[in-house]
Write a protein that holds these residues in place. Structure first.
Motif, PDB file in Angstrom:
ATOM      1  N   LEU A 106       0.827  -1.204   0.000  1.00 60.05           N
ATOM      2  CA  LEU A 106       0.000   0.000   0.000  1.00 60.05           C
ATOM      3  C   LEU A 106       0.868   1.263   0.000  1.00 60.05           C
ATOM      4  N   SER A 107       1.973   1.209   0.705  1.00 56.87           N
ATOM      5  CA  SER A 107       2.884   2.351   0.737  1.00 56.87           C
ATOM      6  C   SER A 107       3.438   2.644  -0.646  1.00 56.87           C
ATOM      7  N   ARG A 108       3.822   1.621  -1.371  1.00 57.78           N
ATOM      8  CA  ARG A 108       4.339   1.796  -2.730  1.00 57.78           C
ATOM      9  C   ARG A 108       3.261   2.371  -3.650  1.00 57.78           C
ATOM     10  N   GLN A 109       2.042   1.857  -3.541  1.00 54.97           N
ATOM     11  CA  GLN A 109       0.947   2.358  -4.373  1.00 54.97           C
ATOM     12  C   GLN A 109       0.606   3.804  -4.005  1.00 54.97           C
ATOM     13  N   PHE A 110       0.653   4.116  -2.734  1.00 63.50           N
ATOM     14  CA  PHE A 110       0.359   5.474  -2.276  1.00 63.50           C
ATOM     15  C   PHE A 110       1.375   6.455  -2.855  1.00 63.50           C
ATOM     16  N   ARG A 111       2.633   6.065  -2.870  1.00 60.47           N
ATOM     17  CA  ARG A 111       3.680   6.927  -3.404  1.00 60.47           C
ATOM     18  C   ARG A 111       3.449   7.192  -4.898  1.00 60.47           C
ATOM     19  N   ILE A 112       3.008   6.190  -5.627  1.00 61.10           N
ATOM     20  CA  ILE A 112       2.747   6.362  -7.061  1.00 61.10           C
ATOM     21  C   ILE A 112       1.595   7.326  -7.287  1.00 61.10           C
ATOM     22  N   VAL A 113       0.528   7.191  -6.486  1.00 60.69           N
ATOM     23  CA  VAL A 113      -0.680   8.000  -6.679  1.00 60.69           C
ATOM     24  C   VAL A 113      -0.512   9.416  -6.151  1.00 60.69           C
ATOM     25  N   HIS A 114       0.052   9.552  -4.932  1.00 64.69           N
ATOM     26  CA  HIS A 114       0.087  10.854  -4.265  1.00 64.69           C
ATOM     27  C   HIS A 114       1.436  11.558  -4.356  1.00 64.69           C
ATOM     28  N   GLY A 115       2.495  10.826  -4.689  1.00 61.34           N
ATOM     29  CA  GLY A 115       3.773  11.480  -4.915  1.00 61.34           C
ATOM     30  C   GLY A 115       4.635  11.678  -3.693  1.00 61.34           C
ATOM     31  N   TYR A 116       4.286  11.082  -2.559  1.00 63.91           N
ATOM     32  CA  TYR A 116       5.141  11.197  -1.381  1.00 63.91           C
ATOM     33  C   TYR A 116       4.975   9.958  -0.499  1.00 63.91           C
ATOM     34  N   GLU A 117       5.917   9.800   0.426  1.00 59.44           N
ATOM     35  CA  GLU A 117       5.938   8.628   1.295  1.00 59.44           C
ATOM     36  C   GLU A 117       5.047   8.832   2.520  1.00 59.44           C
ATOM     37  N   VAL A 118       4.526   7.747   3.052  1.00 59.95           N
ATOM     38  CA  VAL A 118       3.827   7.806   4.331  1.00 59.95           C
ATOM     39  C   VAL A 118       4.745   7.248   5.409  1.00 59.95           C
ATOM     40  N   GLY A 119       4.527   7.662   6.644  1.00 60.80           N
ATOM     41  CA  GLY A 119       5.362   7.215   7.746  1.00 60.80           C
ATOM     42  C   GLY A 119       4.987   5.829   8.248  1.00 60.80           C
ATOM     43  N   GLU A 120       5.808   5.341   9.133  1.00 58.11           N
ATOM     44  CA  GLU A 120       5.595   4.011   9.696  1.00 58.11           C
ATOM     45  C   GLU A 120       4.292   3.943  10.477  1.00 58.11           C
ATOM     46  N   SER A 121       3.900   5.047  11.146  1.00 55.32           N
ATOM     47  CA  SER A 121       2.672   5.022  11.941  1.00 55.32           C
ATOM     48  C   SER A 121       1.454   4.799  11.054  1.00 55.32           C
ATOM     49  N   GLU A 122       1.455   5.390   9.861  1.00 54.99           N
ATOM     50  CA  GLU A 122       0.321   5.187   8.964  1.00 54.99           C
ATOM     51  C   GLU A 122       0.323   3.781   8.391  1.00 54.99           C
ATOM     52  N   GLN A 123       1.494   3.282   8.051  1.00 53.67           N
ATOM     53  CA  GLN A 123       1.561   1.895   7.587  1.00 53.67           C
ATOM     54  C   GLN A 123       1.075   0.937   8.676  1.00 53.67           C
ATOM     55  N   ARG A 124       1.448   1.233   9.925  1.00 52.36           N
ATOM     56  CA  ARG A 124       1.005   0.384  11.036  1.00 52.36           C
ATOM     57  C   ARG A 124      -0.516   0.415  11.156  1.00 52.36           C
ATOM     58  N   SER A 125      -1.088   1.587  10.953  1.00 52.35           N
ATOM     59  CA  SER A 125      -2.542   1.718  10.992  1.00 52.35           C
ATOM     60  C   SER A 125      -3.195   0.886   9.891  1.00 52.35           C
ATOM     61  N   TRP A 126      -2.604   0.925   8.693  1.00 53.91           N
ATOM     62  CA  TRP A 126      -3.134   0.097   7.606  1.00 53.91           C
ATOM     63  C   TRP A 126      -3.095  -1.388   7.986  1.00 53.91           C
ATOM     64  N   ARG A 127      -1.972  -1.812   8.526  1.00 54.18           N
ATOM     65  CA  ARG A 127      -1.799  -3.240   8.826  1.00 54.18           C
ATOM     66  C   ARG A 127      -2.797  -3.735   9.869  1.00 54.18           C
ATOM     67  N   HIS A 128      -3.202  -2.845  10.799  1.00 54.30           N
ATOM     68  CA  HIS A 128      -4.093  -3.283  11.865  1.00 54.30           C
ATOM     69  C   HIS A 128      -5.567  -3.026  11.561  1.00 54.30           C
ATOM     70  N   SER A 129      -5.877  -1.876  10.955  1.00 51.58           N
ATOM     71  CA  SER A 129      -7.278  -1.492  10.789  1.00 51.58           C
ATOM     72  C   SER A 129      -7.919  -2.019   9.509  1.00 51.58           C
ATOM     73  N   LEU A 130      -7.193  -1.973   8.403  1.00 47.86           N
ATOM     74  CA  LEU A 130      -7.797  -2.406   7.139  1.00 47.86           C
ATOM     75  C   LEU A 130      -8.171  -3.894   7.150  1.00 47.86           C
ATOM     76  N   PRO A 131      -7.333  -4.780   7.680  1.00 44.72           N
ATOM     77  CA  PRO A 131      -7.758  -6.189   7.751  1.00 44.72           C
ATOM     78  C   PRO A 131      -8.999  -6.382   8.621  1.00 44.72           C
ATOM     79  N   ALA A 132      -9.147  -5.573   9.672  1.00 43.28           N
ATOM     80  CA  ALA A 132     -10.345  -5.683  10.512  1.00 43.28           C
ATOM     81  C   ALA A 132     -11.594  -5.335   9.715  1.00 43.28           C
ATOM     82  N   LEU A 133     -11.490  -4.307   8.884  1.00 41.69           N
ATOM     83  CA  LEU A 133     -12.627  -3.930   8.031  1.00 41.69           C
ATOM     84  C   LEU A 133     -12.887  -4.995   6.967  1.00 41.69           C
TER      85      LEU A 133
END
Length: 618
Positions: free
Chosen positions: A19-46
């Protein structure tokens, strides 16, 4: 991706990285580890909730960007309604919160355990605003606003853990579910999404054109028209009429034209923009107002729509037009266009990113730029007539240029505006003696106490007065005293005169009785703080006090610019030539905020004596 695919990717342990790689392609910048951690925990729950409800084929648009905004929805679920078979969408705000505490007298704010002591927006209020905004600006939802719904899902919490959040009444655009009410959440989803694949509904949004909906346009026609009733004079009316003419031609044929309006401080640029906004909406045309200034935009929103959040949406920012389809609007009114940015674009993104001026030119059939070329005050700001014309010519677009000759700020005193431009070397010929003008007063103070006393006399007499300074002193964060009182730090410290005051508030929230940075120029409580270029630019007040700092001093019959004395790091790092230009423009802006008079004080004795000689003759 479909919900069942996200579950599989999560099982591989690569979800965050992919998701981080795809985000960089779409938005043009990197996300931090805290956001990646949020993806790993919250998105699978949804995704697990969707798959468990038999909705594994529902498409999940992760970090969906709200139209004309830098905000993103955690996940936008795209599918087909089980009854109507029409596209159906659910915006989901995901939180890992487990415990919350109330903020007194603010039902839409909460404090979250383990996340410092900063108030945060209630997640239902948050997703509700996202849905409302998406419905207002997404073309396929115009007339079908019921196709989108919103929920907040606190998957780590129980209903009992966050019971105070349920005090905020639910509606179509905002409901709350927790881990303990997962079954209710799944029932809610099944009622709005069928098991069928949601790729078609998702693709419809990916290629969606952005435009204000009819309901929003109707509200704007009523709200703005009631408030913008200015009498346009001479060149102001010419600019107004040229825009209306261009819009009519664009509606009748394949026609596009650029209008550039230039003028000094108080020449009526923003008045023209507001009049056009009201007129366009009364006639069922789409238009937006955009600036590069948070403070200026916030004040315009307050002035035109203090109680109507929908009208506030018509006031946007330049950076929000990055992904807008070509000619999405009839008119885009780019106010304070001297603040258009031309940032450096990394090589890997140059194939898909354009300069900001190109994005604004593309966004509407009639892009309108209103600017003052002497108000460029930061590196990267490139808003000039020449730059706009060059960009338009490269796109084969005709340009009409209107020069405003009127002067409504500085008491309507052309003499004072020319005096400032000559003083700072922005017009040739050197400084002029101030010969006086019945419409405008100029004073030189020998001490900061004298400057403040003059301003206070006007302030207490019912006049609006403010003092501003060059950015020559540090800007500290507020401090919290032992009695829990928050205070600003007296950073603007002139020890030679035993005088010190704080800068205006840095944040967008009021602190300790001081107004937010966006309201410093208009809230009476702003009098006791020193404003800077970023809070003063674009505003006016009756009496204007200006402290010239050591970054610009008079030596040997000429100005000497000293970047070492400037605390604005972006400006201080500029080349010597650019810094000299920017700092003169900065003081030009500060010196032209007053409507009735200006009081000047320089921290440098030689500079102060030179200005006093010009003003008093001795």
């Amino acid at each position: 991706m479909a919900a069942h695919d996200l579950v599989k990717e999560s099982d591989t342990g690569m979800l965050g990285a992919n998701l981080s790689r795809q985000f960089r392609i779409v938005h043009g910048y990197e996300v931090g580890e805290s956001e990646q951690r949020s993806w790993r925990h919250s998105l699978p729950a949804l995704a697990d909730a969707l798959v468990g409800a038999g909705l594994g084929s529902v498409e999940m648009l992760i970090e969906y960007q709200v139209p004309l905004s830098s905000y993103r929805v955690d996940a936008l679920l795209c599918g087909v309604h089980p009854v109507t078979c029409e596209p159906s969408y659910v915006a989901v705000e995901l939180k890992q919160w487990t415990k919350v505490r109330p903020v007194p007298d603010a039902e839409d704010l909460v404090l979250v355990d383990g996340m410092d002591n900063v108030a945060r927006l209630h997640p239902v209020a948050q997703v509700r605003r996202y849905c409302d905004h998406i419905a207002d600006f997404t073309k396929s939802l115009h007339g079908h606003e019921d196709r989108i719904r919103g929920v907040a899902y606190l998957h780590n919490a129980t209903d009992d853990d966050v019971d105070l959040l349920f005090a905020l009444a639910p509606d179509a655009y905002g409901q709350l579910f927790t881990g303990s009410s997962k079954a209710k959440f799944q029932k809610y989803l099944v009622e709005r999404l069928a098991p069928a694949a949601g790729v078609g509904a998702a693709d419809a949004l990916r290629s969606e054109q952005v435009a204000p909906g009819k309901k929003l346009m109707d509200v704007a026609a009523e709200g703005i028209a009631e408030r913008s009733q200015f009498n346009l004079l001479d060149e102001q009316r010419v600019a107004y009429s040229l825009v209306i003419r261009a819009v009519k031609k664009a509606r009748a044929a394949d026609f596009k034209e650029v209008i550039v309006v230039t003028g000094g401080p108080g020449s009526g640029k923003s008045v023209i923009a507001l009049e056009l906004l009201g007129e366009l909406y009364r006639n069922g045309l789409s238009a937006l107002h955009a600036t590069g200034s948070k403070a200026f935009t916030t004040t315009l929103q307050q002035a035109t729509a203090p109680d109507d959040p929908r009208i506030k949406k018509l006031f946007r920012y330049f950076y929000e037009f990055t992904r807008v389809e070509k000619n999405s609007f009839d008119v885009l009114l780019c106010d304070e266009a001297h603040r258009i940015r031309d940032p450096y674009i990394p090589q890997r993104f140059r194939d898909r990113q354009r300069r900001q001026v190109e994005e604004l030119l593309d966004a509407a059939r009639v892009p309108v730029f209103l600017l003052d070329e002497h108000q460029v005050v930061r590196p990267g700001e490139m808003g000039s007539v020449e730059a706009i014309k060059e960009a338009a010519a490269a796109m084969n677009l005709p340009v009409r240029h209107v020069r405003l000759g009127g002067q409504f700020r500085c008491g309507g005193s052309r003499a004072y505006e020319e005096w400032v431009l000559r003083l700072l070397g922005l017009l040739p010929g050197g400084p002029l003696p101030w010969k006086g003008d019945d419409r405008f007063a100029v004073q030189v103070a020998d001490t900061p106490q004298e400057l403040q006393a003059v301003l206070r006399s006007h302030h207490e007499g019912g006049r609006q007065a403010r003092m501003a300074a060059g950015f020559c002193w540090p800007w500290s964060k507020p401090v919290r005293r032992a009695n829990n009182v928050v205070e600003l730090v007296d950073d603007v410290s002139l020890s030679e005169w035993d005088w010190a005051h704080p800068w205006n508030v840095q944040s967008e929230r009021s602190i300790g009785g001081y107004p937010s940075k966006n309201l410093w120029a208009t809230d009476p409580a702003g009098f006791s703080q020193v404003g800077c270029i970023y809070t003063a630019q674009g505003f006016e007040y009756d009496w204007n006090g200006v402290i010239l700092g050591p970054d610009l001093v008079w030596r040997n019959g000429a100005w000497a610019a000293n970047p070492q004395e400037n605390k604005d790091t972006a400006v201080a790092r500029a080349s010597e030539e650019e810094f000299t230009h920017l700092i003169r423009n900065t003081y030009k802006v500060l010196l032209t905020r007053g409507m009735r008079g200006t009081v000047l004080f320089s921290t440098d004795r030689e500079t102060r004596e030179m200005i006093r000689t010009l003003v008093t003759g001795y």
